[in-house]
Scaffold this active site. Structure first.
Site, PDB file in Angstrom:
ATOM      1  N   SER A  15       0.861  -1.184   0.000  1.00  0.00           N
ATOM      2  CA  SER A  15       0.000   0.000   0.000  1.00  0.00           C
ATOM      3  C   SER A  15       0.897   1.234   0.000  1.00  0.00           C
ATOM      4  O   SER A  15       1.749   1.389   0.881  1.00  0.00           O
ATOM      5  CB  SER A  15      -0.906  -0.016   1.239  1.00  0.00           C
ATOM      6  OG  SER A  15      -1.683   1.164   1.306  1.00  0.00           O
ATOM      7  N   TRP A  79      -8.202   6.844  -1.575  1.00  0.00           N
ATOM      8  CA  TRP A  79      -7.968   5.445  -1.985  1.00  0.00           C
ATOM      9  C   TRP A  79      -7.013   4.772  -1.004  1.00  0.00           C
ATOM     10  O   TRP A  79      -7.280   3.677  -0.514  1.00  0.00           O
ATOM     11  CB  TRP A  79      -7.403   5.435  -3.406  1.00  0.00           C
ATOM     12  CG  TRP A  79      -7.065   4.058  -3.925  1.00  0.00           C
ATOM     13  CD1 TRP A  79      -5.949   3.335  -3.661  1.00  0.00           C
ATOM     14  CD2 TRP A  79      -7.862   3.253  -4.783  1.00  0.00           C
ATOM     15  NE1 TRP A  79      -5.997   2.136  -4.293  1.00  0.00           N
ATOM     16  CE2 TRP A  79      -7.163   2.046  -4.998  1.00  0.00           C
ATOM     17  CE3 TRP A  79      -9.085   3.429  -5.405  1.00  0.00           C
ATOM     18  CZ2 TRP A  79      -7.660   1.034  -5.801  1.00  0.00           C
ATOM     19  CZ3 TRP A  79      -9.588   2.416  -6.216  1.00  0.00           C
ATOM     20  CH2 TRP A  79      -8.877   1.236  -6.406  1.00  0.00           C
ATOM     21  N   ASP A  82      -8.749   4.281   2.412  1.00  0.00           N
ATOM     22  CA  ASP A  82      -9.702   3.162   2.392  1.00  0.00           C
ATOM     23  C   ASP A  82      -8.960   1.829   2.366  1.00  0.00           C
ATOM     24  O   ASP A  82      -9.377   0.851   2.999  1.00  0.00           O
ATOM     25  CB  ASP A  82     -10.615   3.261   1.164  1.00  0.00           C
ATOM     26  CG  ASP A  82     -11.632   4.389   1.293  1.00  0.00           C
ATOM     27  OD1 ASP A  82     -11.876   4.831   2.431  1.00  0.00           O
ATOM     28  OD2 ASP A  82     -12.166   4.824   0.258  1.00  0.00           O
ATOM     29  N   GLU A  83      -7.884   1.795   1.607  1.00  0.00           N
ATOM     30  CA  GLU A  83      -7.038   0.603   1.529  1.00  0.00           C
ATOM     31  C   GLU A  83      -6.484   0.254   2.912  1.00  0.00           C
ATOM     32  O   GLU A  83      -6.473  -0.903   3.344  1.00  0.00           O
ATOM     33  CB  GLU A  83      -5.888   0.917   0.564  1.00  0.00           C
ATOM     34  CG  GLU A  83      -5.236  -0.282  -0.071  1.00  0.00           C
ATOM     35  CD  GLU A  83      -4.291   0.203  -1.180  1.00  0.00           C
ATOM     36  OE1 GLU A  83      -4.612  -0.010  -2.349  1.00  0.00           O
ATOM     37  OE2 GLU A  83      -3.238   0.793  -0.851  1.00  0.00           O
ATOM     38  N   LEU A  84      -6.029   1.278   3.632  1.00  0.00           N
ATOM     39  CA  LEU A  84      -5.476   1.094   4.973  1.00  0.00           C
ATOM     40  C   LEU A  84      -6.531   0.551   5.938  1.00  0.00           C
ATOM     41  O   LEU A  84      -6.235  -0.328   6.767  1.00  0.00           O
ATOM     42  CB  LEU A  84      -4.922   2.419   5.493  1.00  0.00           C
ATOM     43  CG  LEU A  84      -4.335   2.396   6.908  1.00  0.00           C
ATOM     44  CD1 LEU A  84      -3.119   1.473   6.960  1.00  0.00           C
ATOM     45  CD2 LEU A  84      -3.939   3.798   7.353  1.00  0.00           C
TER      46      LEU A  84
END
Length: 1024
Positions: A15, A79, A82-84
């Site tokens: 990420s 993005w 949200d990924e985290l």
């Protein structure tokens, strides 16, 4: 690399914020990973700007490790955020491993969202809901708390990337930590595990007693590390003369080997720092580490599920261990039971102690056991002592001193008390307690410092040099007389603990050592305080049941005094001036019956948290100033007990309204108190039993933190404001004119109501009162209970009818009226009710409610006076089950038998694929032993298309405990599938159905009869 794992598609999920790392750092990371065969998922090709979708979520969950590259602009991307969030969710739910890299950003900036990182985050939050931003903030805080790599701390990017790759690869090596105190059996446990799994490895070794074999010397330990590697390689490859010339020798030989290594009794980080780099070993390797120091395992980065904490055996298991060594069997020889139990207790359930003591006593006669016991009680066996002392010897001087303080005095004390008493010492108490706990020399339990009895015994034997403390236990029939100057020469004494009646001081004492920090002297014979004593270091003065008439004249400096307990000193008439005891937190004077007044200086105790004046009967108004007025300056007060005291004026000082910490007040027994006391909004517990209060006022709604209101024996109480129902935190209420009686007593006067549930589904609300239930219960029912899912339990020996307010409980799911022995009628209940327990309501006759919820459970066991209409209503109700007294299966069960089974002959005809039936069984209790709750089983067989078929019942039927020897009926519904064994048949026909009913405890309960009514769905109607 990832192909070796069936559960993970990728080794790593990366990420990152592309604009910060893509061209430089990230490309080098990817290149290094490829060279080492690490399969990484990078979402370069995925379209940005949309929410994290199923594809990305799947990629995260199918990766063994997630690496979060936190850079300056990471939070500028929703993005990335949200990924985290998804990554942290996987960490919590799937225990996924997360590695953090702080690339040119400070971890604290990430944690607190400040600096450039914070500005980028704030910009991203614009236009977002509070819920979304809260989730992002929480994820950033959690990820920043994970120990990771900071680019600013690494020598070069190449070093950082290499270490990152090694870290990812290292997790192919399984590491297990076994932690616990000396002598508990860590080595034994490791040996058992080693023997079980070693056949799976080509190479394996068990390195015993590392702390004894590899003691670290001062200065350069390079040679010691080389010798450690030589020993490790020699045992793994079974070669004697292996020479290692540099520290990379072992990794070179082991990095491609699958090995099993046990490192036993590790006590220093240097023994693990090389092994910590798991790239030493080949994939599939396993390392087992035993240690007394949990901090080493944490430093190694082991998760909680990788650390096994050794537990002491139970008392019964400990006796078995002792007996195995003492008698060669798991139980004592005849007439040795009492002696074996005593030795087990002396060993404190420590396996080492049990082994050594058992082996020592093996083969001895009973008389020899008895003769050996005094020695076992008074001194440690040399083997036990040497083992335990190894843990003590590695401590620093300050840690050793703290260990001895705890062993000799403070085992069993609250952690905060230990810290308080030793606060001004040079022992660095906070760090020292943590170290001792990590090294298994103490443990914390429910806020207390605890130490194993054998460690305490060792500490007391070590600490017999300089006398820092004296502890005298009470000996029946023995008394020690001391002179008035007995303590004159003991200048270093810091702790004095004397259990009552041991010391006799005919002349009193003229001095105490000036270094005393702690005095605990029960039943002290002193009438006056020693004239020579510098109180500057004293932290706790605990002298209950003393003979003091007064303490000292004038003002004495007590800068460190935090606790003063003179409770039950019945001759004490006055308290001295405490102006300079401004650190005092606890003043306990309960049962000081001769105490006439409080000193005016008590108002200067700005740190006083607890004042106990319970049963200080002689307190009265003197010199124009009430004793209550004197405490007006105690702004830190949290607890005040004035119960059964002669406190004089009963109005609390006006300053009480500003006491923000004040949470507990007890004014019980103050019969002259007529008005509800004006207490601050911070109050949590309010005890006003035995007062003359007439009304609970409307302003009680302001006490929003109140959890307990106790008012037993308030004979003048007539009015209670309905505003009491607005107190959402209120958990316990007692509003009684009579004195307290046991909660579960079923007297005519008192009723008890208990509500379980509420908005949080975990709350408990208890209410007891002897006021008219139809008046008081509607007033006090919490408003939140009117609409929330709740269970209500009513207990009363005097309740004739259920209060009407019960109908208003739209969320009522369970009603228990067990033991309401004179209740005669049951009104209409809310349709939400799923359980009614009227067990032993033996006067109940009428039921004015209908039961049409197929999920409701009805328990009328012991309700012997139900009229015929009520019985029929229960028997014919649509319900999950019903239990009621009865001697015959009702006639509307058209198929009946006087046994536990019945058979129904059917004319062959097509039937639905499944249908329901209603069953009734007649039960009789044939044994008088305790009868628990039961399960009822129904087994159904049938002739289907000419063949006998066994049908599976859909559920096991729960039946409450009968608790009576009289016959009862148990009624329930069930269903079964008919054509599951013949799916290809177009028409299913029956010619016979058989039912068999059984219960769990067939020795206590017998099924004497049964009945079945088959229910079939036909044209939308239920018919037989």
């Amino acid at each position: 690399m990832a192909s070796s794992s069936c559960s993970s598609l990728y080794d790593v999920f990366l990420s990152f914020r592309g604009e910060d790392v893509r061209k430089g750092f990230l490309s080098h990371v990817v290149k290094e990973f490829k060279s080492k065969g690490i399969e990484a998922f990078i979402d370069n090709e995925m379209e940005r700007g949309k929410s994290v979708g199923p594809t990305l979520e799947k990629a995260i969950r199918q990766s063994r490790v997630a690496i979060v590259l936190l850079s300056r602009n990471y939070a500028s991307s929703s993005w990335c955020l949200d990924e985290l969030v998804e990554i942290m969710k996987c960490r919590e739910e799937d225990k996924q491993r997360v590695i953090t890299v702080f690339y040119e950003v400070d971890p604290s900036d990430v944690r607190k969202q400040i600096g450039d990182f914070g500005k980028a985050f704030d910009d991203t939050c614009v236009g977002r809901t509070e819920e979304v931003t809260h989730v992002w903030r929480q994820a950033l805080k959690e990820v920043a708390d994970i120990a990771g790599y900071a680019s600013s701390n690494c020598g070069s990017e190449a070093d950082l990337i290499n270490e990152l790759a090694s870290n990812v690869m290292a997790k192919d090596v399984k590491v297990i930590g076994i932690w616990g105190p000396a002598g508990i059996g860590k080595t034994t446990a490791a040996r058992v595990l080693y023997d079980q799994v070693s056949p799976e490895f080509q190479f394996s070794t068990f390195l015993e007693n590392i702390k004894g074999c590899f003691k670290r010397s001062f200065g350069n330990d390079h040679q010691l590390k080389l010798r450690f590697q030589e020993k490790l390689l020699s045992q793994i490859f079974n070669q004697k003369d292996i020479v290692v010339r540099h520290l990379g020798g072992a990794p070179q030989k082991l990095s491609d080997q699958k090995v099993l290594v046990v490192l036993d009794e590790v006590d220093s980080w240097w023994q693990l720092e090389e092994v910590a780099n798991r790239a030493w070993f080949g994939r599939g390797s396993m390392v087992i580490i035993t240690t007394e120091d949990r901090k080493l395992l944490k430093a190694l980065g082991l998760e909680a599920n990788q650390i096994y904490k050794m537990k002491f055996p139970t008392t019964d298991e400990a006796l078995q261990i002792l007996c195995l060594y003492a008698f060669g069997q798991k139980f004592p020889n005849y007439d040795f039971e009492t002696l074996a139990w005593e030795v087990t207790e002396l060993a404190g359930n420590l396996p080492l102690g049990l082994r050594v003591m058992g082996s020592y006593l093996r083969g001895m006669s009973k008389k020899e056991w008895i003769d050996a016991l005094p020695s076992l009680r008074s001194s440690l066996d040399s083997e036990i002592e040497s083992t335990l002392k190894l843990s003590y010897n590695v401590l620093s001087n300050k840690e050793k001193s703290l260990f001895l303080h705890i062993a000799c005095f403070f085992a069993g004390f609250k952690v905060d008390r230990v810290k308080s008493i030793l606060e001004k010492s040079d022992l660095n108490v906070n760090h020292g307690l943590q170290t001792l706990a990590y090294r298994s020399l103490i443990y914390r339990e429910n806020g207390y410092v605890e130490m194993h009895s054998l460690l305490q015994q060792m500490g007391k034997e070590i600490g017999t040099g300089t006398v820092l403390g004296i502890k005298l236990l009470k000996l029946e029939g023995e008394e020690i007389k001391i002179s008035k100057s007995a303590f004159q020469g003991i200048r270093n004494l810091q702790f004095l603990d004397i259990d009552g009646g041991t010391l006799n001081t005919p002349e009193g004492l003229n001095c105490l050592p000036n270094k005393l920090r702690y005095i605990h002297w029960k039943q002290s014979p002193l009438r006056f305080w020693p004239s020579k004593f510098s109180e500057k270091l004293l932290v706790e003065l605990i002298m209950p049941n003393s003979n003091f008439e007064k303490l000292w004249e004038g003002i004495k400096p007590f800068p460190c005094l935090k606790r003063m307990d003179l409770s039950s000193s019945e001759y004490l008439k006055e308290i001295p001036d405490l102006s300079k005891a401004t650190s005092l937190e606890i003043l306990d004077l309960h049962y000081c019956r001769s105490l006439l007044e409080l000193p005016s200086s008590i108002g200067r105790l700005i740190n006083l948290e607890k004042l106990d004046l319970h049963y200080c009967r002689s307190l009265e108004k003197l010199s124009g100033c009430s004793n209550l007025e004197k405490i007006s300056g105690c702004s830190s007060l949290k607890e005040l007990d004035l119960s059964d005291s002669g406190i004089g004026a009963l109005e609390l000082p006006s300053s009480v309204s500003t006491w923000s910490c004040f949470y507990r007040l007890n004014m019980s027994g103050l019969s002259d108190l007529k008005k509800f006391p004006k207490v601050p909004y911070s109050i949590v517990e309010l005890v006003l039993s035995g007062t003359g209060i007439e009304e609970v006022p409307p302003w009680i709604e302001n006490l929003f933190r109140l959890q307990q209101l106790i008012m037993f024996g308030c004979r003048n109480l007539e009015i209670v404001s309905p505003n009491i129902s607005k107190l959402e935190n209120l958990q316990t209420i007692a509003l009684c004119k009579h004195d307290d009686v046991p909660e579960m007593s079923y007297g005519d006067e008192v009723f008890t109501a208990v509500i379980v549930g509420g908005p949080d589904s975990h709350g408990i609300w208890r209410f007891r009162s002897d006021l008219n239930v139809h008046y008081i219960l509607p007033i006090c029912l919490p408003k939140k209970a009117l609409t929330s899912p709740i269970s209500l339990h009513l207990f009363s020996g005097g309740l004739k009818t259920i209060p009407d307010c019960i109908r208003r409980l739209s969320g009522l799911s369970e009603l228990s009226i067990t033991g309401c022995i004179i209740l005669t009628e049951l009104p209409q209940l809310p349709g939400s009710c799923l359980s009614l327990d009227a067990h032993f309501c033996r006067s109940l006759r009428r039921i004015n409610s209908s039961f049409q919820n197929p999920n409701i459970c009805l328990n009328f066991a012991g309700c012997y006076n139900l009229n015929q209409k009520a019985r029929k209503l229960i028997q014919t109700s649509v319900c999950k089950y019903a239990l009621l007294p009865g001697n015959i299966v009702p006639a509307h069960f058209t198929r009946r038998a006087f046994s536990s089974s019945l058979t129904i002959d059917l004319t062959p005809r097509p039937l639905p694929s499944s249908f329901r039936f209603k069953a009734c069984i007649l039960l009789s209790k044939v044994s008088f032993h305790y009868l628990r709750e039961q399960n009822v089983f129904c087994r159904v067989r049938g002739k289907q298309n000419g063949l006998t078929v066994l049908y599976g019942s859909n559920q096991i039927h729960h039946m409450p405990c009968l608790g009576t020897s009289q016959n009862h009926l148990y009624i329930f519904e069930d269903s079964f599938s008919l054509n599951q064994h013949f799916p290809e048949a177009e028409v299913t026909t029956f010619s016979e159905l058989s039912f068999l009913f059984t219960v769990d405890d067939y020795k206590a309960l017998v099924v004497y009869g049964c009945g079945v009514r088959i229910l079939e769905v036909l044209d939308g109607k239920e018919t037989e």
